[in-house]
Design a protein around this motif. Sequence first.
Motif, PDB file in Angstrom:
ATOM      1  N   VAL A 183       0.814  -1.243   0.085  1.00 35.78           N
ATOM      2  CA  VAL A 183       0.129   0.141  -0.103  1.00 35.78           C
ATOM      3  C   VAL A 183       0.915   1.180  -0.033  1.00 35.78           C
ATOM      4  CG1 VAL A 183      -1.991  -1.261   1.165  1.00 35.78           C
ATOM      5  CG2 VAL A 183      -0.212  -0.128   2.537  1.00 35.78           C
ATOM      6  N   CYS A 184       0.654   2.217  -0.380  1.00 36.21           N
ATOM      7  CA  CYS A 184       1.285   3.437  -0.773  1.00 36.21           C
ATOM      8  C   CYS A 184       1.654   4.110   0.618  1.00 36.21           C
ATOM      9  CB  CYS A 184       0.500   4.374  -1.296  1.00 36.21           C
ATOM     10  SG  CYS A 184      -1.025   5.147  -0.621  1.00 36.21           S
TER      11      CYS A 184
ATOM     12  N   ASN B 229       2.414  -2.511  -7.268  1.00 35.74           N
ATOM     13  CA  ASN B 229       1.468  -1.758  -7.172  1.00 35.74           C
ATOM     14  C   ASN B 229       0.943  -1.492  -5.801  1.00 35.74           C
ATOM     15  OD1 ASN B 229      -0.966  -0.439  -7.728  1.00 35.74           O
ATOM     16  ND2 ASN B 229      -2.038  -2.466  -8.464  1.00 35.74           N
ATOM     17  N   PHE B 230       1.047  -0.156  -5.318  1.00 33.50           N
ATOM     18  CA  PHE B 230       0.773   0.167  -4.140  1.00 33.50           C
ATOM     19  C   PHE B 230      -0.849   0.697  -3.750  1.00 33.50           C
ATOM     20  CE2 PHE B 230       5.156   1.000  -4.658  1.00 33.50           C
ATOM     21  CZ  PHE B 230       5.665  -0.223  -3.781  1.00 33.50           C
ATOM     22  N   CYS B 231      -1.609   0.710  -4.934  1.00 30.50           N
ATOM     23  CA  CYS B 231      -2.889   1.118  -4.757  1.00 30.50           C
ATOM     24  C   CYS B 231      -3.665   0.085  -5.218  1.00 30.50           C
ATOM     25  CB  CYS B 231      -3.010   2.558  -5.731  1.00 30.50           C
ATOM     26  SG  CYS B 231      -2.330   3.768  -5.035  1.00 30.50           S
ATOM     27  N   PRO B 232      -4.528  -0.645  -4.322  1.00 33.28           N
ATOM     28  CA  PRO B 232      -5.328  -1.879  -4.698  1.00 33.28           C
ATOM     29  C   PRO B 232      -6.339  -1.493  -5.753  1.00 33.28           C
ATOM     30  CG  PRO B 232      -4.734  -1.887  -2.383  1.00 33.28           C
ATOM     31  CD  PRO B 232      -4.229  -0.630  -2.907  1.00 33.28           C
ATOM     32  N   GLU B 233      -6.654  -2.213  -6.551  1.00 36.77           N
ATOM     33  CA  GLU B 233      -7.494  -1.964  -7.815  1.00 36.77           C
ATOM     34  C   GLU B 233      -9.091  -1.707  -7.286  1.00 36.77           C
ATOM     35  OE1 GLU B 233      -8.800  -3.560 -12.249  1.00 36.77           O
ATOM     36  OE2 GLU B 233      -7.648  -4.607 -10.969  1.00 36.77           O
ATOM     37  N   HIS B 234      -9.600  -0.693  -7.747  1.00 37.06           N
ATOM     38  CA  HIS B 234     -11.124  -0.526  -7.118  1.00 37.06           C
ATOM     39  C   HIS B 234     -11.336  -0.365  -5.685  1.00 37.06           C
ATOM     40  CE1 HIS B 234     -11.883  -1.452 -11.449  1.00 37.06           C
ATOM     41  NE2 HIS B 234     -11.714  -2.819 -11.160  1.00 37.06           N
TER      42      HIS B 234
ATOM     43  N   ILE C 104       1.674   8.685  -6.018  1.00 35.18           N
ATOM     44  CA  ILE C 104       2.163   7.459  -6.165  1.00 35.18           C
ATOM     45  C   ILE C 104       1.466   6.240  -5.882  1.00 35.18           C
ATOM     46  CG2 ILE C 104       4.575   6.414  -5.242  1.00 35.18           C
ATOM     47  CD1 ILE C 104       5.267   9.211  -4.428  1.00 35.18           C
ATOM     48  N   CYS C 105       0.904   5.651  -6.912  1.00 34.87           N
ATOM     49  CA  CYS C 105       0.350   4.385  -6.586  1.00 34.87           C
ATOM     50  C   CYS C 105       1.006   3.072  -7.281  1.00 34.87           C
ATOM     51  CB  CYS C 105      -0.940   4.428  -7.230  1.00 34.87           C
ATOM     52  SG  CYS C 105      -2.162   5.432  -6.291  1.00 34.87           S
ATOM     53  N   THR C 106       1.984   3.404  -8.401  1.00 33.78           N
ATOM     54  CA  THR C 106       2.868   2.182  -8.556  1.00 33.78           C
ATOM     55  C   THR C 106       4.610   2.530  -8.481  1.00 33.78           C
ATOM     56  OG1 THR C 106       3.273   3.231 -10.899  1.00 33.78           O
ATOM     57  CG2 THR C 106       1.250   1.880 -10.496  1.00 33.78           C
ATOM     58  N   GLY C 107       4.929   1.198  -8.475  1.00 35.13           N
ATOM     59  CA  GLY C 107       6.530   1.565  -7.997  1.00 35.13           C
ATOM     60  C   GLY C 107       7.333   2.455  -9.111  1.00 35.13           C
ATOM     61  N   GLU C 108       6.776   2.171 -10.515  1.00 38.28           N
ATOM     62  CA  GLU C 108       7.358   3.071 -11.623  1.00 38.28           C
ATOM     63  C   GLU C 108       7.071   4.394 -11.462  1.00 38.28           C
ATOM     64  OE1 GLU C 108       5.613   0.398 -11.843  1.00 38.28           O
ATOM     65  OE2 GLU C 108       6.623  -1.213 -13.146  1.00 38.28           O
ATOM     66  N   GLU C 109       5.947   4.946 -10.933  1.00 36.78           N
ATOM     67  CA  GLU C 109       5.779   6.509 -10.587  1.00 36.78           C
ATOM     68  C   GLU C 109       6.628   6.933  -9.525  1.00 36.78           C
ATOM     69  OE1 GLU C 109       1.334   7.669 -10.272  1.00 36.78           O
ATOM     70  OE2 GLU C 109       1.224   5.680  -9.637  1.00 36.78           O
ATOM     71  N   PHE C 110       7.228   6.173  -8.488  1.00 39.52           N
ATOM     72  CA  PHE C 110       8.166   6.454  -7.695  1.00 39.52           C
ATOM     73  C   PHE C 110       9.424   6.601  -8.064  1.00 39.52           C
ATOM     74  CE2 PHE C 110      11.320   4.909  -4.469  1.00 39.52           C
ATOM     75  CZ  PHE C 110      11.167   5.988  -3.498  1.00 39.52           C
ATOM     76  N   LEU C 111       9.682   5.326  -8.993  1.00 41.34           N
ATOM     77  CA  LEU C 111      11.006   5.380  -9.541  1.00 41.34           C
ATOM     78  C   LEU C 111      11.268   6.901 -10.466  1.00 41.34           C
ATOM     79  CD1 LEU C 111      11.528   1.777 -10.313  1.00 41.34           C
ATOM     80  CD2 LEU C 111      12.663   3.029  -8.376  1.00 41.34           C
ATOM     81  N   GLU C 112      10.201   7.261 -11.359  1.00 35.20           N
ATOM     82  CA  GLU C 112      10.390   8.119 -12.267  1.00 35.20           C
ATOM     83  C   GLU C 112      10.559   9.596 -11.251  1.00 35.20           C
ATOM     84  OE1 GLU C 112       6.647   7.838 -14.628  1.00 35.20           O
ATOM     85  OE2 GLU C 112       7.747   6.716 -16.174  1.00 35.20           O
ATOM     86  N   ILE C 113       9.923   9.652 -10.366  1.00 36.07           N
ATOM     87  CA  ILE C 113       9.980  10.868  -9.399  1.00 36.07           C
ATOM     88  C   ILE C 113      11.412  11.077  -9.043  1.00 36.07           C
ATOM     89  CG2 ILE C 113       9.272  11.956  -7.293  1.00 36.07           C
ATOM     90  CD1 ILE C 113       6.496  10.870  -7.759  1.00 36.07           C
TER      91      ILE C 113
END
Length: 646
Positions: free
Chosen positions: A408-409, A578-583, A596-605
């Motif tokens: 989770v985020c 994936n840190f944001c569970p779907e739905h 920041i809901c995915t690891g990719e978003e965190f890495l890009e930041i």
Amino acid sequence: MATNHDPTVIPMIERHRCDLPETNTSDPETLTEEAVLSFHNISYRETVQSGFPLRKKTQVIERLSNINGIMKPGLNAIMGPEDGCRSLLLDVLAARSDPCGLSGDILINGKPRPTNFKCTSAYVPQNDVVLDTVTVRDNLEFSAALRLPMTVTRDEKRKRIDEVLELLHLEKEQNIKPRCKEVRKRTSIAMELIAEHPIVFLDDPTTGLDLRTMTDIISVLRGMSKKGRTIIFSISQPQYSIFRFFDSLTLVASGKVMFHGPARDALEYFTSAGYKYESHNNPADFFLDIINGSFSDTEEECQEADEHKGHFERQYQVKEKLANMYAQSPLHSDTRIQLDQLLGEQNLERSSALETTCATPFWHQLRWTTWRSFQNYKGFPWVTVIQVIINVTLAAVVGTTFRLLQNVCTELQTRAVLILLLTGFQCMTSVTAGELFVIDRDRFLHEHSSGYYTVSSYFFGKLLAELIPRRLLPSTVFTLITYVTAGLRTSVKVFFTMAFTIMMLAYSASSLSLSLGAGENVAAITTLLMIIYFVFMLCFAGLSLDTDFLPVLSWIQYLSIPHYGFRALLHNEFLGQNFCPEHNTEEVSRCHNYVICTGEEFLEIQGFHLSSWGFWENHLALVCIMIILLIITYVQLLPLKKRIYC
């Protein structure tokens, strides 16, 4: 400079009665007769610096002054007060001192010493450098394997080892580790006798031993001298039971010769000069008392002595008088005649170049240095056990603290902090790696200069046998327990990638410790510098999670080993998460700004490249840093080998 070709050797033959044996002139560097060492007009100057770093004063001190003499087959003792002259003279004769301050000629049978003289003569240092984590026999096998040519069979080497063990009365102790002073000294001598060199140098071989052991060792040396070996040794203040075995005696003080000649003539020499000898006195004590100015030589001189004269001034005058008395004596004249016969009218090519030649090739040396280093590592099982206990405890504490991380985020930062802790552990535990070459420095200096192995074989042997297992075990234990307990990504590929990254980080950090500790730096300063560096870089790596911090000090990342390891571990852990569970709106609302809901978003930041290169570029940086630092470590070992004081 080392070579794999057969070194210049000085073979032994049966002892002849002639005083000055002939040499084989067909090969000027190969001696075919007994070794007679002569030294002509030897002077040694040492440059000393004093004062503050920016205002240092340089002073040249003459440690040895115009010393001449001959050392023939037999027991040749060098005695003198505790001013360092006797050990320095021994080191000069054995080619174990810095040749820069040396002038004069040292000949073997009237010929210049071979350039690899250190490797074709035996030298036993005062501080025994035998390895006490292996047995006596293991030490001798190591010496035989590296100092005897490859043409010598294993059975011949084993027979030679048995002979030396019997000679030094080590048969009963051959399977124990040389921990006590007596066994260490005997083992140190035995390792040098394996190669059967005709000249044996020993620096104070009786220091710290009891009388029985002293007498036993001198008796062994005397037996060797009767077979034609030239034994040259410095000694402090021997008992009469030891002194009576000496064939030749050289008394040195304040860099000058007080006496040089047959030991049996020394007592008559001083008594004839007016010094009173009492029958119950030890001759060695008598000579040193004279040199130290403990009593006046004649009653007339005693009356003329100034009562207010300082003790050191009195000693200086006594030594000057003794040096002048010897220079005018018949003993000195006879020695000069023999020296002139040896020197002849030849014009010697003076060269200060000294080489280290080895009897075995590189791969053979590497195999044996690796084997001994690994045996040394196994010789401290309690250290390994303590390391395992500490690592298991720390890993359990860290893993329990971060137990069962959720995808989770809200736990994203917690996961990053855990990875930072893993990075910090690998860096801080690498600080002690700097002692790898420090604790072995004296042994390395002695064995390398004696022709056991080259610098490269020693360097790679130590890395393979000691650095790898020392860093592999704690890193693996800590990472495995933390990974399982804390609940990081449960993927075989991710785990092994993480383990590989941890090892790369550990070895890169260790290479920094090695590069600082391989030289002649003080160990405490090296450790302090390492701690300051890693603490600062770890703080920088932690603060880098705040993107506002990076533009200010972004250039520091190129100098930071923890930075590359931390980024590689983050990339491996967060990619695909994936840190944001779907739905699940409630969970998503807990994410800051719903960003920041995915690891990719965190890495890009954080400025990561999501491609494979974004991960492997950190490993490439760690490899480059490690190679550069190991090269620096190796280069620092090269000047050390020139310090052949051993």
